[in-house]
Design a protein around this motif. Structure first.
Motif, PDB file in Angstrom:
ATOM      1  N   GLU A 180       5.652  -0.656  10.410  1.00  0.00           N
ATOM      2  CA  GLU A 180       5.833  -1.463  11.613  1.00  0.00           C
ATOM      3  C   GLU A 180       6.165  -0.480  12.722  1.00  0.00           C
ATOM      4  OE1 GLU A 180       9.637  -3.489  11.735  1.00  0.00           O
ATOM      5  OE2 GLU A 180      10.434  -2.066  10.309  1.00  0.00           O
ATOM      6  N   ARG A 181       6.208  -0.993  13.937  1.00  0.00           N
ATOM      7  CA  ARG A 181       6.518  -0.128  15.064  1.00  0.00           C
ATOM      8  C   ARG A 181       7.923   0.466  14.887  1.00  0.00           C
ATOM      9  NH1 ARG A 181       8.901  -1.464  20.052  1.00  0.00           N
ATOM     10  NH2 ARG A 181       8.643   0.268  21.498  1.00  0.00           N
TER      11      ARG A 181
ATOM     12  N   ALA B 188       7.092   4.183   8.641  1.00  0.00           N
ATOM     13  CA  ALA B 188       5.831   3.448   8.860  1.00  0.00           C
ATOM     14  C   ALA B 188       6.004   2.020   8.393  1.00  0.00           C
ATOM     15  CB  ALA B 188       4.668   4.096   8.132  1.00  0.00           C
TER      16      ALA B 188
ATOM     17  N   ASP C 115       7.397   9.123  12.911  1.00  0.00           N
ATOM     18  CA  ASP C 115       6.682   7.854  12.771  1.00  0.00           C
ATOM     19  C   ASP C 115       5.230   8.168  12.389  1.00  0.00           C
ATOM     20  OD1 ASP C 115       5.835   5.233  13.022  1.00  0.00           O
ATOM     21  OD2 ASP C 115       5.846   5.227  15.217  1.00  0.00           O
TER      22      ASP C 115
ATOM     23  N   VAL D 154       0.824  -1.209   0.000  1.00  0.00           N
ATOM     24  CA  VAL D 154       0.000   0.000   0.000  1.00  0.00           C
ATOM     25  C   VAL D 154       0.860   1.261   0.000  1.00  0.00           C
ATOM     26  CG1 VAL D 154      -0.315   0.169   2.498  1.00  0.00           C
ATOM     27  CG2 VAL D 154      -2.072   1.052   0.964  1.00  0.00           C
TER      28      VAL D 154
ATOM     29  N   ASN E 112       4.418  -8.847  11.172  1.00  0.00           N
ATOM     30  CA  ASN E 112       5.050  -7.835  10.351  1.00  0.00           C
ATOM     31  C   ASN E 112       6.536  -8.145  10.219  1.00  0.00           C
ATOM     32  OD1 ASN E 112       5.819  -5.298   9.300  1.00  0.00           O
ATOM     33  ND2 ASN E 112       3.866  -4.537  10.089  1.00  0.00           N
TER      34      ASN E 112
HETATM   35  P1  AMP Z   1       0.026  -2.818   6.024  1.00  0.00           P
HETATM   36  O1  AMP Z   1      -1.417  -3.042   5.809  1.00  0.00           O
HETATM   37  O2  AMP Z   1       0.898  -3.758   5.289  1.00  0.00           O
HETATM   38  O3  AMP Z   1       0.411  -1.379   5.813  1.00  0.00           O
HETATM   39  O4  AMP Z   1       0.299  -3.132   7.551  1.00  0.00           O
HETATM   40  C1  AMP Z   1      -0.427  -2.438   8.522  1.00  0.00           C
HETATM   41  C2  AMP Z   1      -0.017  -2.874   9.876  1.00  0.00           C
HETATM   42  O5  AMP Z   1       1.380  -2.612  10.081  1.00  0.00           O
HETATM   43  C3  AMP Z   1      -0.717  -2.083  10.958  1.00  0.00           C
HETATM   44  O6  AMP Z   1      -2.004  -2.580  11.246  1.00  0.00           O
HETATM   45  C4  AMP Z   1       0.247  -2.227  12.116  1.00  0.00           C
HETATM   46  O7  AMP Z   1       0.121  -3.468  12.740  1.00  0.00           O
HETATM   47  C5  AMP Z   1       1.594  -2.159  11.409  1.00  0.00           C
HETATM   48  N1  AMP Z   1       2.077  -0.769  11.360  1.00  0.00           N
HETATM   49  C6  AMP Z   1       2.112   0.041  10.295  1.00  0.00           C
HETATM   50  N2  AMP Z   1       2.663   1.233  10.631  1.00  0.00           N
HETATM   51  C7  AMP Z   1       2.958   1.174  11.941  1.00  0.00           C
HETATM   52  C8  AMP Z   1       3.539   2.090  12.888  1.00  0.00           C
HETATM   53  N3  AMP Z   1       3.926   3.297  12.511  1.00  0.00           N
HETATM   54  N4  AMP Z   1       3.673   1.680  14.166  1.00  0.00           N
HETATM   55  C9  AMP Z   1       3.282   0.441  14.547  1.00  0.00           C
HETATM   56  N5  AMP Z   1       2.751  -0.470  13.696  1.00  0.00           N
HETATM   57  C10 AMP Z   1       2.581  -0.112  12.416  1.00  0.00           C
END
Ligand code: AMP
Ligand code: COA
Length: 632
Positions: free
Chosen positions: A365-366, A363, A385, A284, A498
Motif C-alpha cells: 500500500e502507499r 510495500a 518503499d 503475493v 487496500n
Molecule cells: P497486491 O496485488 O495485493 O500486491 O496489491 C497491489 C496493489 O497494492 C497495487 O496495485 C497498489 O494499488 C497497491 N500497492 C502496493 N505497493 C504499493 C506501494 N509501495 N505504494 C502504493 N501502492 C502500493
C-alpha cells in the motif's frame, strides 16, 4: 555499475539482460533464447527445462549449505521457534511430493493449499513444484465461500490444509471452513491432507481426508521433475472489479530468473543471509518473498506466525530481527503504523540488538511519509518503499539497494526496475507531461515473472489489462513521474481497495450487500483510515416498505460480509441512504463518496444527477458515527 547503467543495459537489449540473469539458475535445459512471441502476451524462456524446487532447495544442499537453516518458523502465538535446514527441507519436501505422486497427483494437476503460517505451508508449495503440480494458495482469512469459488475455478485434485490457525485471542478453525467450501463447490477434490495442530484436532472425513504425518509416512521420496519454462508453478487469485477473483498464472522459468535477480539487486541478499518478509503465504508477498525468492538465493527465510502488535507487544518485530539476525526486513506500512501507535517513542526498539539489519522495505500500500520518517528516525537505517502487484510478482519500482542506495524521496517507491518501461497515460492513451497525474501503464513486453495469462480467463485478461491502452499493460494504479524518474503511486483506477495491505474488491462486497433481501442497491467505498490505510464503508438503499430498523439491516450485512468474504475484509460500517450519487448515465460516483467520507472538500461534478445527495451521504455517515479521517 550504477542503477542507471543497469537500467540502460536492460533497455538496450532486454533479451541479453535476462539471459545473463538466467545464468544464475540451475537448468535441466538452458534457455536458448529469452523472449517467445507466443501465448496471449508473450512468454519468457519457454524452451528451457527447469525445476523450481531444485533451485529453491536441492541445489543449496549440493552446494554445501545442507546444514544452514532454510526456514525459521517463529511463532509467538504458540510460543515456539523451529528451524529447518536445507537438508531437512529437501527430505520433507521430497517425502510429501512422493506421497502426493503415490495418490495420483501428476504434472499440471492443481493442488489448493489453505493453511496458516506454518512451515508445512511452504513444504506443501515446494512439494507441488517438485513434481510439476500447480499450487494455488488461499489466504486463511478468507471465508468458505471465497475458498469454494477458488476450488471451482482451479479444480484441484487435492487440497492441503490444517486443523486451525491462531489469531490473537482466538483459534480459527480451518477444517469446518474447508468442509463447508467443499460442500458449496461443484468441483470436489479427490482427497485432502490435513495438518493436525495441537491447538485443535479436526474431524476427518473417512476416505477423503488424510492426516499429514500418516499420509506420507511410507512415501518414497520424489525427485525433482524438470518442466518446460512456461509450465505454471502456481495460480494466485487476486481481487478485481467483480466478485470473481482473477487467477494470476506464474510461469516457472521467468519466476525463477526475475525473483533470483531481485534478491541481490533490490534487497542485497545473498546465500547465507537471513531475510524476513512479515506477510502471509496467502498473498503475493508471501509467495515471492517468504517462500520462493529467499530460497532461490540460498538465504534463510523466516515464517512469522504473529502480528506486529499484541503477540505479545509492539517489540515483536525487533525481537525477531535481533534473535535471528535478519539482514533485510520487508513489511507493510500498516504494520509499522500499528507498532508506532503502541510504542510511539520506539522504546521497545532499544531492548534489542539490531546490528545485523541493513534496511527495511515497505510495500502493499502507499507508504505515507510520516511512517517512513518515524521508522528512519527510530532505526537510523534506510526505509525503502517499493511498488508492485500480484500480477507482476516482483517490484515494478524500487530503490535498488543491492546496486546502489538511491536518494529516498518520501511518498515515492523510487524508480522503475529493469524490465519495466513505465509510462503515465491520459484517458486517450497519450503520455502526460512530467509531474502530471495519469494511469500508470507498462509498455509491453512485461518482464520475466510477470503474468502471462489468467487461469481460465483469457478474455478477462485482455479486458482487465491490455484493452484500454493497446501495446501496454494497465496497472490499475494512477500516479505520476517526476523529473528524476521517481514514480508516485496515488490511487487505484478501479474498484479495488487496500485494507491493511490486503487487496480487496469493493465489487465483491457490493454483491454480498445486494444479496440481503431488504437491500435494493448498494455501494462500497474505501475510506481513509489512520491505521489500515483504507477501510470499506457500505451504503445501502433499501427496498420500499422495509419495516426492520436500519440498525438491524446494517448489522446483518456486516455479519454477511464477514461470513461470505471473511474477517480480513474488515467490513464494520454500513449506513442506510435514500439514494446513491450517480451520474446522469447511472454510474455510481464512488470516488466522490470516498471524498465525502474522508471529510475532504467536495465540488459536485457537473455530471452528477443531484448535488444534494452528497449532503445526504455526509449526514448518513455522521449518524453511524463515521468521522472523516482525511488523507492518512
Ligand atoms: P497486491 O496485488 O495485493 O500486491 O496489491 C497491489 C496493489 O497494492 C497495487 O496495485 C497498489 O494499488 C497497491 N500497492 C502496493 N505497493 C504499493 C506501494 N509501495 N505504494 C502504493 N501502492 C502500493
Ligand atoms: N486467518 C484468519 N483470520 C484472519 C487472518 C488469517 N490468516 N488474518 C487476519 N484475520 C482476521 C483477524 O483476526 C481480524 O479479525 P477480527 O475482525 O475478528 O479482529 C480480521 O481478519 C482483520 O485482520 P487484520 O487485517 O490482521 O487486522 P487487525 O486489526 O487484526 O490488525 C494490523 C491490524 C495492522 C496489525 C494487521 O492488519 C497487520 O499486521 N497488517 C499487515 C498486513 C500485511 O502484512 N499485509 C501483507 C502485504 S505486504
Amino acid at each position: 555499475m550504477t542503477y542507471r547503467d543497469i537500467y540502460d543495459a536492460w533497455k538496450a537489449d532486454p533479451e541479453a539482460f535476462w539471459l545473463k540473469a538466467a545464468e544464475d539458475i540451475d537448468w535441466d535445459r538452458a534457455p536458448a533464447k529469452g523472449w517467445f512471441d507466443q501465448g496471449p502476451v508473450g512468454e519468457w524462456f519457454s524452451d528451457a527445462m527447469v525445476n523450481t524446487c531444485w533451485n529453491a532447495v536441492d541445489r543449496h544442499v549440493k552446494a554445501g549449505r545442507g546444514d544452514q537453516p532454510a526456514l525459521i518458523h517463529d511463532s509467538p502465538v504458540t510460543g515456539s521457534v523451529q528451524k529447518i535446514t536445507f537438508s531437512e527441507l529437501r527430505d520433507r519436501v521430497a517425502r510429501l511430493a512422493g506421497a502426493l505422486q503415490a495418490k495420483g497427483v501428476v504434472k499440471g494437476d492443481r493442488v489448493i493449499i489453505y493453511m496458516p503460517m506454518v512451515p508445512e505451508a511452504i513444504i506443501a508449495m515446494l512439494a507441488c513444484a517438485r513434481i510439476g503440480a500447480i499450487h494455488s494458495v488461499v489466504f486463511g482469512g478468507f471465508a468458505a465461500r471465497e475458498l469454494a469459488v477458488r476450488i471451482d475455478d482451479a479444480t484441484p485434485r487435492a487440497i492441503i490444509s490444517a486443523s486451525c490457525g491462531i489469531e490473537p485471542g482466538r483459534i480459527v478453525s480451518y477444517k469446518p471452513l474447508l468442509d463447508t467450501a467443499i460442500d458449496m463447490a461443484t468441483h470436489k477434490p479427490e482427497f485432502c491432507v490435513i495438518l493436525q495442530r495441537e491447538q485443535e484436532i479436526a474431524e476427518m472425513v473417512p476416505g477423503r481426508d488424510f492426516e499429514w504425518d500418516s499420509f506420507q509416512q511410507d512415501a518414497v521420496p520424489a525427485d525433482c521433475l524438470p518442466v518446460e519454462g512456461n509450465h505454471p508453478v502456481y495460480i494466485l487469485y487476486t481481487s478485481g472489479t467483480t466478485g470473481k477473483p482473477k487467477g494470476v498464472i506464474r510461469h516457472s522459468a521467468g519466476h525463477l530468473v526475475a525473483l533470483n535477480w531481485s534478491m541481490k539487486n533490490i534487497y542485497d541478499i545473498e546465500a547465507g543471509d537471513v531475510y524476513w518478509a512479515a506477510s502471509d503465504v496467502g498473498w503475493v508477498v508471501g509467495h515471492s518473498y517468504i517462500c520462493y525468492a529467499p530460497l532461490f538465493a540460498g538465504a534463510t527465510t523466516i515464517i512469522f506466525e504473529g502480528k506486529p502488535v499484541g503477540t505479545p507487544d509492539a517489540g515483536t518485530f525487533w525481537r525477531v530481527i535481533s534473535e535471528h539476525k535478519v539482514k533485510s526486513f520487508f513489511t507493510a506500512p500498516t504494520a509499522i503504523r500499528a507498532v508506532k501507535r503502541e510504542d510511539p517513542e520506539g522504546k521497545l526498539i532499544g531492548n534489542y540488538d539490531l546490528s545485523a539489519l541493513k534496511a527495511v522495505f515497505l510495500a502493499g500500500e502507499r507508504a505515507d511519509p510520516d511512517t517512513i520518517t518515524w521508522l528512519e528516525d527510530k532505526l537510523n537505517l534506510p526505509v525503502l518503499d517499493h511498488w508492485w502487484q500480484t500480477e507482476t510478482g516482483w517490484s515494478i519500482a524500487a530503490n535498488p539497494f543491492g546496486i546502489e542506495h538511491l536518494p529516498v524521496k518520501k511518498g515515492s517507491p523510487s524508480v522503475a526496475m529493469p524490465g519495466y518501461d513505465v509510462h503515465i497515460l491520459d484517458d486517450s492513451g497519450n503520455e502526460t507531461p512530467t509531474g502530471t497525474l495519469g494511469a500508470i501503464a507498462i509498455k509491453l513486453p512485461l518482464p520475466p515473472g510477470a503474468l502471462p495469462n489468467l487461469w481460465n480467463a483469457e478474455a478477462r485478461l485482455h479486458k482487465a489489462y491490455f484493452e484500454r491502452f493497446p501495446g501496454y499493460y494497465e496497472t490499475g494504479d494512477a500516479g505520476y513521474v517526476d523529473a528524476d524518474g521517481y514514480l508516485y503511486i496515488m490511487a487505484r483506477t478501479d474498484d479495488v481497495i487496500n485494507v491493511a495491505g490486503h487487496r480487496l474488491s469493493t465489487g465483491a462486497m457490493e454483491e454480498v450487500l445486494a444479496s440481503h433481501p431488504a437491500v435494493a442497491e448498494a455501494a462500497v467505498i474505501g475510506a481513509s483510515d489512520p491505521l489500515k490505510g483504507e477501510v470499506p464503508l457500505g451504503f445501502l438503499c433499501l427496498k420500499r416498505g422495509i419495516e426492520a430498523p436500519d440498525e438491524q439491516i446494517t448489522r446483518e450485512v456486516v455479519a454477511m460480509v464477514r461470513d461470505k468474504i471473511g474477517p480480513v475484509a474488515a467490513f464494520k460500517t454500513a449506513c442506510v441512504v435514500e439514494r446513491l450519487p450517480k451520474t446522469r448515465s447511472g454510474k455510481i460516483l464512488r470516488a466522490i463518496m470516498a471524498k465525502v467520507a474522508n471529510g475532504e472538500t467536495v465540488t459536485a461534478p457537473a455530471t452528477i444527477d443531484d448535488p444534494a445527495i452528497l449532503d445526504e451521504i455526509a449526514e448518513a455517515l455522521k449518524k453511524v458515527g463515521h468521522i472523516g479521517q482525511g488523507d492518512s
